[in-house]
Motif scaffolding. Structure first.
Motif, PDB file in Angstrom:
ATOM      1  N   TYR A   4      -7.089   4.909  -7.436  1.00 55.00           N
ATOM      2  CA  TYR A   4      -6.808   5.677  -6.222  1.00 55.00           C
ATOM      3  C   TYR A   4      -6.581   7.156  -6.544  1.00 55.00           C
ATOM      4  O   TYR A   4      -6.948   8.039  -5.762  1.00 55.00           O
ATOM      5  CB  TYR A   4      -5.575   5.106  -5.508  1.00 55.00           C
ATOM      6  CG  TYR A   4      -5.847   3.846  -4.730  1.00 55.00           C
ATOM      7  CD1 TYR A   4      -7.139   3.491  -4.347  1.00 55.00           C
ATOM      8  CD2 TYR A   4      -4.808   2.987  -4.371  1.00 55.00           C
ATOM      9  CE1 TYR A   4      -7.377   2.336  -3.633  1.00 55.00           C
ATOM     10  CE2 TYR A   4      -5.042   1.828  -3.646  1.00 55.00           C
ATOM     11  CZ  TYR A   4      -6.329   1.509  -3.281  1.00 55.00           C
ATOM     12  OH  TYR A   4      -6.575   0.366  -2.559  1.00 55.00           O
ATOM     13  N   ALA A  45     -17.017   4.153  -4.976  1.00 51.25           N
ATOM     14  CA  ALA A  45     -15.824   3.478  -5.492  1.00 51.25           C
ATOM     15  C   ALA A  45     -16.170   2.158  -6.153  1.00 51.25           C
ATOM     16  O   ALA A  45     -15.520   1.736  -7.120  1.00 51.25           O
ATOM     17  CB  ALA A  45     -14.832   3.255  -4.348  1.00 51.25           C
ATOM     18  N   ILE A  90      -5.810   8.025   2.389  1.00 50.96           N
ATOM     19  CA  ILE A  90      -6.900   7.390   1.634  1.00 50.96           C
ATOM     20  C   ILE A  90      -6.473   6.016   1.128  1.00 50.96           C
ATOM     21  O   ILE A  90      -7.204   5.033   1.254  1.00 50.96           O
ATOM     22  CB  ILE A  90      -7.339   8.286   0.467  1.00 50.96           C
ATOM     23  CG1 ILE A  90      -8.038   9.544   0.995  1.00 50.96           C
ATOM     24  CG2 ILE A  90      -8.273   7.543  -0.483  1.00 50.96           C
ATOM     25  CD1 ILE A  90      -8.282  10.585  -0.074  1.00 50.96           C
ATOM     26  N   VAL A  91      -5.283   5.933   0.560  1.00 53.65           N
ATOM     27  CA  VAL A  91      -4.805   4.672  -0.005  1.00 53.65           C
ATOM     28  C   VAL A  91      -4.652   3.604   1.078  1.00 53.65           C
ATOM     29  O   VAL A  91      -5.007   2.440   0.871  1.00 53.65           O
ATOM     30  CB  VAL A  91      -3.474   4.888  -0.745  1.00 53.65           C
ATOM     31  CG1 VAL A  91      -2.856   3.555  -1.159  1.00 53.65           C
ATOM     32  CG2 VAL A  91      -3.691   5.760  -1.975  1.00 53.65           C
ATOM     33  N   LEU A 146      -9.955   8.663  -6.737  1.00 52.27           N
ATOM     34  CA  LEU A 146     -10.545   8.856  -5.408  1.00 52.27           C
ATOM     35  C   LEU A 146      -9.919  10.041  -4.680  1.00 52.27           C
ATOM     36  O   LEU A 146     -10.603  10.756  -3.933  1.00 52.27           O
ATOM     37  CB  LEU A 146     -10.375   7.588  -4.565  1.00 52.27           C
ATOM     38  CG  LEU A 146     -11.152   6.343  -4.992  1.00 52.27           C
ATOM     39  CD1 LEU A 146     -10.914   5.214  -4.010  1.00 52.27           C
ATOM     40  CD2 LEU A 146     -12.648   6.646  -5.096  1.00 52.27           C
ATOM     41  N   THR A 155     -12.534  -1.171  -0.994  1.00 51.15           N
ATOM     42  CA  THR A 155     -13.367  -1.655  -2.094  1.00 51.15           C
ATOM     43  C   THR A 155     -12.563  -1.966  -3.350  1.00 51.15           C
ATOM     44  O   THR A 155     -12.641  -3.077  -3.900  1.00 51.15           O
ATOM     45  CB  THR A 155     -14.461  -0.622  -2.428  1.00 51.15           C
ATOM     46  OG1 THR A 155     -15.207  -0.339  -1.248  1.00 51.15           O
ATOM     47  CG2 THR A 155     -15.389  -1.152  -3.498  1.00 51.15           C
ATOM     48  N   GLY A 184      -5.919  -2.255   3.236  1.00 48.24           N
ATOM     49  CA  GLY A 184      -7.333  -2.166   3.577  1.00 48.24           C
ATOM     50  C   GLY A 184      -8.009  -3.521   3.663  1.00 48.24           C
ATOM     51  O   GLY A 184      -8.650  -3.841   4.676  1.00 48.24           O
ATOM     52  N   SER A 188       0.819  -1.210   0.000  1.00 50.12           N
ATOM     53  CA  SER A 188       0.000   0.000   0.000  1.00 50.12           C
ATOM     54  C   SER A 188       0.853   1.260   0.000  1.00 50.12           C
ATOM     55  O   SER A 188       0.486   2.262  -0.615  1.00 50.12           O
ATOM     56  CB  SER A 188      -0.946  -0.005   1.209  1.00 50.12           C
ATOM     57  OG  SER A 188      -1.971  -0.957   1.032  1.00 50.12           O
ATOM     58  N   GLU A 202      -8.264   2.334   2.066  1.00 49.01           N
ATOM     59  CA  GLU A 202      -9.259   1.973   1.048  1.00 49.01           C
ATOM     60  C   GLU A 202      -9.408   0.452   0.953  1.00 49.01           C
ATOM     61  O   GLU A 202      -8.427  -0.293   0.947  1.00 49.01           O
ATOM     62  CB  GLU A 202      -8.829   2.537  -0.301  1.00 49.01           C
ATOM     63  CG  GLU A 202      -9.965   2.730  -1.280  1.00 49.01           C
ATOM     64  CD  GLU A 202     -10.397   1.446  -1.947  1.00 49.01           C
ATOM     65  OE1 GLU A 202     -11.586   1.306  -2.265  1.00 49.01           O
ATOM     66  OE2 GLU A 202      -9.530   0.566  -2.147  1.00 49.01           O
TER      67      GLU A 202
END
Length: 264
Positions: free
Chosen positions: A139, A105, A200-201, A142, A206, A217, A60, A204
């Motif tokens: 990403y 997403a 965020i990354v 997003l 989904t 995630g 990630s 995340e």
């Protein structure tokens, strides 16, 4: 009246702090109970020692770095050009950058799967490397609302037109102007957007799950479905990472240009 207003402000702050801090303390206290009858950091030791944690976190982080680079490559020239040459398009660009907040997403990733799956007209995107590329692009989409607004706010603090004209007088081309004149002047804003993108990354779920990528995630979600104390420890770790990013943004904001908006 001022004292009463101050009292209500402190009361509101206290209630908000309790609302956020008490669950956090309860989660931390629960994460310390892995060893029966005593408090310990055993759950944290197990999490950090897990090869799956190390692999997913590393993955990630790498994806976040490429996402940030792609976001900067797209957003900085776009925001600069809109502000310098096409201010009439600003409402349209702002609307487009807000779409990731409206479109779930899961809709975006299903579109990716249908368009760029194994039967895609681009065979490369059906490979593991191609899927990683799709994840980075997803990403970037997003994170677009946050990165664009951070960069746009930074551009408001500098005189874009004057800097551009001065660079052109010195013989600089557009790549040089953007890379060596504009970017250094909005670096604090770019870093703010980068930290938000990083947060965020990391969290995340989904896109990474549906694209079957070994991201942090999905690892957190799978661990939470099968364990008790380790997910609580992981929640605290994720919270500290997120707030570390927020603290870095606040720290960087102290060094942002303090000049008022100038006409461009």
């Amino acid at each position: 009246m001022k004292k009463r207003g101050a009292w209500w402000a402190w009361l509101t702050f206290f209630v908000g702090a309790v609302y956020f801090i008490v669950p956090l303390i309860a989660t931390f206290e629960f994460s310390m109970r892995m060893k029966r009858g005593e408090y310990s950091f055993e759950a944290y030791r197990v999490v950090f020692a897990s090869s799956q944690f190390q692999q997913t976190f590393t993955y990630s982080v790498i994806v976040a770095i490429f996402t940030i680079l792609l976001g900067v490559f797209i957003v900085v020239p776009t925001a600069y050009w809109v502000r310098l040459r096409m201010p009439h398009l600003r409402p349209i660009v702002e609307f487009i950058t807000l779409l990731p907040l409206v479109i779930p997403a899961i809709v975006i990733v299903f579109g990716y799967i249908r368009m760029y799956g194994t039967n895609s007209w681009l065979p490369f995107l059906g490979t593991i490397t191609g899927t990683n590329v799709l994840l980075v692009i997803g990403y970037s989409v997003l994170a677009l609302p946050y990165m664009y607004r951070a960069v746009d706010t930074g551009l408001r603090t500098i005189d874009v037109k004057t800097l551009t004209e001065a660079a052109q007088i010195m013989g600089a081309g557009w790549p040089t102007i953007i890379g060596r004149v504009i970017l250094p002047n909005v670096l604090i804003a770019v870093l703010s957007g980068a930290f938000l993108t990083f947060a965020i990354v990391l969290g995340e779920f989904t896109m990474a799950s549906l694209l079957n990528r070994p991201a942090f995630g999905p690892y957190m979600q799978n661990l939470g479905a099968n364990r008790a104390y380790e997910p609580a420890a992981l929640a605290i770790i994720a919270f500290l990472l997120t707030w570390g990013c927020m603290t870095a943004i606040q720290f960087l904001a102290r060094y942002a240009p303090k000049s008022a908006n100038r006409p461009n």
